[in-house]
Design a protein around this motif. Sequence first.
Motif, PDB file in Angstrom:
ATOM      1  N   LEU A  84      37.606  35.161  38.569  1.00 45.22           N
ATOM      2  CA  LEU A  84      36.506  35.749  39.000  1.00 45.22           C
ATOM      3  C   LEU A  84      36.497  36.248  38.400  1.00 45.22           C
ATOM      4  N   TYR A  85      35.250  36.400  37.535  1.00 44.78           N
ATOM      5  CA  TYR A  85      34.973  36.644  35.761  1.00 44.78           C
ATOM      6  C   TYR A  85      34.464  37.959  35.751  1.00 44.78           C
ATOM      7  N   SER A  86      34.933  38.661  34.495  1.00 48.27           N
ATOM      8  CA  SER A  86      34.995  40.194  34.835  1.00 48.27           C
ATOM      9  C   SER A  86      33.944  40.496  33.085  1.00 48.27           C
ATOM     10  N   LYS A  87      33.666  41.231  32.988  1.00 46.50           N
ATOM     11  CA  LYS A  87      33.323  41.938  31.785  1.00 46.50           C
ATOM     12  C   LYS A  87      32.327  43.289  31.124  1.00 46.50           C
ATOM     13  N   ASN A  88      33.104  43.818  30.687  1.00 44.18           N
ATOM     14  CA  ASN A  88      32.857  45.226  30.462  1.00 44.18           C
ATOM     15  C   ASN A  88      32.835  46.059  31.580  1.00 44.18           C
ATOM     16  N   ILE A  95      39.738  43.759  39.336  1.00 45.23           N
ATOM     17  CA  ILE A  95      40.615  44.380  39.733  1.00 45.23           C
ATOM     18  C   ILE A  95      41.023  44.721  41.385  1.00 45.23           C
ATOM     19  N   SER A  96      40.402  44.875  41.627  1.00 42.78           N
ATOM     20  CA  SER A  96      40.423  45.800  43.384  1.00 42.78           C
ATOM     21  C   SER A  96      39.757  44.478  43.640  1.00 42.78           C
ATOM     22  N   VAL A  97      39.121  44.083  43.459  1.00 45.59           N
ATOM     23  CA  VAL A  97      38.530  42.658  44.640  1.00 45.59           C
ATOM     24  C   VAL A  97      39.806  40.988  44.226  1.00 45.59           C
ATOM     25  N   GLY A  98      40.258  41.584  43.414  1.00 39.50           N
ATOM     26  CA  GLY A  98      40.806  40.460  43.158  1.00 39.50           C
ATOM     27  C   GLY A  98      42.603  40.459  44.223  1.00 39.50           C
ATOM     28  N   ARG A  99      43.046  42.003  43.899  1.00 36.75           N
ATOM     29  CA  ARG A  99      44.015  42.207  44.318  1.00 36.75           C
ATOM     30  C   ARG A  99      43.541  42.040  46.378  1.00 36.75           C
ATOM     31  N   ALA A 100      42.425  42.610  47.162  1.00 33.99           N
ATOM     32  CA  ALA A 100      42.680  42.412  47.972  1.00 33.99           C
ATOM     33  C   ALA A 100      42.097  40.321  48.491  1.00 33.99           C
ATOM     34  N   LEU A 101      41.727  39.631  47.446  1.00 33.45           N
ATOM     35  CA  LEU A 101      41.911  38.731  47.743  1.00 33.45           C
ATOM     36  C   LEU A 101      42.805  38.132  47.908  1.00 33.45           C
ATOM     37  N   GLY A 140      37.598  22.076  40.877  1.00 29.92           N
ATOM     38  CA  GLY A 140      38.136  22.398  42.419  1.00 29.92           C
ATOM     39  C   GLY A 140      38.291  23.992  43.192  1.00 29.92           C
ATOM     40  N   VAL A 141      37.042  24.531  42.349  1.00 25.84           N
ATOM     41  CA  VAL A 141      37.105  25.541  42.637  1.00 25.84           C
ATOM     42  C   VAL A 141      35.924  26.382  44.173  1.00 25.84           C
ATOM     43  N   ASP A 142      36.735  26.989  44.744  1.00 30.12           N
ATOM     44  CA  ASP A 142      36.553  27.416  46.173  1.00 30.12           C
ATOM     45  C   ASP A 142      35.254  28.859  45.952  1.00 30.12           C
ATOM     46  N   LEU A 143      35.496  29.475  45.434  1.00 31.01           N
ATOM     47  CA  LEU A 143      34.827  30.718  45.180  1.00 31.01           C
ATOM     48  C   LEU A 143      34.068  30.995  43.787  1.00 31.01           C
ATOM     49  N   VAL A 144      32.988  31.644  43.486  1.00 28.88           N
ATOM     50  CA  VAL A 144      33.279  32.388  42.094  1.00 28.88           C
ATOM     51  C   VAL A 144      32.511  33.465  42.494  1.00 28.88           C
ATOM     52  N   ILE A 145      33.136  34.616  41.295  1.00 25.50           N
ATOM     53  CA  ILE A 145      32.650  36.221  42.121  1.00 25.50           C
ATOM     54  C   ILE A 145      32.930  36.101  39.769  1.00 25.50           C
ATOM     55  N   THR A 146      31.067  37.171  39.811  1.00 20.60           N
ATOM     56  CA  THR A 146      31.484  37.661  38.692  1.00 20.60           C
ATOM     57  C   THR A 146      30.831  39.109  38.740  1.00 20.60           C
ATOM     58  N   VAL A 147      31.674  39.828  37.829  1.00 19.53           N
ATOM     59  CA  VAL A 147      31.116  41.382  37.947  1.00 19.53           C
ATOM     60  C   VAL A 147      31.005  41.710  36.434  1.00 19.53           C
ATOM     61  N   GLY A 148      29.950  42.826  35.850  1.00 18.66           N
ATOM     62  CA  GLY A 148      29.686  43.247  34.777  1.00 18.66           C
ATOM     63  C   GLY A 148      29.082  43.144  33.865  1.00 18.66           C
ATOM     64  N   ASP A 149      28.426  42.080  34.125  1.00 16.05           N
ATOM     65  CA  ASP A 149      26.796  41.679  33.063  1.00 16.05           C
ATOM     66  C   ASP A 149      25.987  40.398  33.603  1.00 16.05           C
ATOM     67  N   ASN A 150      24.858  41.081  33.741  1.00 18.85           N
ATOM     68  CA  ASN A 150      23.535  39.739  34.040  1.00 18.85           C
ATOM     69  C   ASN A 150      23.478  38.636  34.262  1.00 18.85           C
ATOM     70  N   LEU A 151      23.844  38.441  32.328  1.00 17.08           N
ATOM     71  CA  LEU A 151      23.899  37.520  31.963  1.00 17.08           C
ATOM     72  C   LEU A 151      24.323  36.276  32.721  1.00 17.08           C
ATOM     73  N   LEU A 152      25.921  37.327  32.186  1.00 16.03           N
ATOM     74  CA  LEU A 152      27.040  36.311  33.407  1.00 16.03           C
ATOM     75  C   LEU A 152      26.930  35.592  34.170  1.00 16.03           C
ATOM     76  N   SER A 153      26.532  36.557  34.517  1.00 15.45           N
ATOM     77  CA  SER A 153      25.971  36.498  36.246  1.00 15.45           C
ATOM     78  C   SER A 153      25.164  35.371  36.498  1.00 15.45           C
ATOM     79  N   LYS A 154      24.147  35.100  35.924  1.00 10.55           N
ATOM     80  CA  LYS A 154      22.989  34.546  35.635  1.00 10.55           C
ATOM     81  C   LYS A 154      24.161  33.091  34.796  1.00 10.55           C
TER      82      LYS A 154
END
Length: 240
Positions: A84-88, A95-101, A140-154
């Motif tokens: 999970l990559y998080s910015k801003n 955090i909420s998604v990380g806890r649920a996962l 070895g990652v099965d899923l990546v998640i990005t939240v908080g910044d468009n350039l980070l997601s790109k």
Amino acid sequence: MLLRIYAPHISDAKAGQFVILQLKEDSERIPVFVLETFQDGFSCILEIVGRSTLEIKEEGEEFYYVGGPLGKPFPANYYGKVVLYSKNWGVAGAISVGRALKEMGNHITLVYFEEVFTDILKKEKFDEVILEKDLKAYKGVDLVITVGDNLLSKNVSDMYPSVRHIATPKVYMLCSVGLCLSCRLKVGDGYSLACTDGPWFDAHSIDWEEVIKKEDTYKEEEKIALEEYLKKLASKRISA
Ligand code: FES
């Protein structure tokens, strides 16, 4: 700014959903992720970036309007190894998604980039919480998640071309209920609304160039609004 808000109608919000906050009748409507829910309300994190968030910091005691829960919850399933990559402002959603996962048995690595959130993130029971200076890919990652910044997601989308990637784009949301089309974005061959179809999308299907181009649409208006509010604050302090 960490806020705990009395709003019983939000207490059943699911991981990854958001609310709309409006301080006064003539204030801007701000979408924010729900961090935690309680029997009588919820908590969220606000980043003070402009007039509206500064107004909440300076004058916020009660809100004129708290709308939600909004958007579709994050698809919390078992994926395996999740980064999970998080910015801003994305930290509450992360955090909420990380806890649920984590509850679903996933291995969670949370990567963040600003020291300011260390105190909050230190308390989380994720497998790894890493403060990074630069963006880097993990193996070895099965899923990546990005939240908080468009350039980070790109950039993350480009770094993991063959890994499933779910992201939440940062777009302007005026109504948050599917009426104004301000949050419309290109996803795959069609268009979706971030407020009602999202906020979580398959990141490889999003046209990030277009989303990034629209980030500055109201930049000038936001600058003027902040300047005017700072003047108002200054004259209030002088007269006090
Ligand atoms: S914010 Fe108005 S349609 Fe999404």
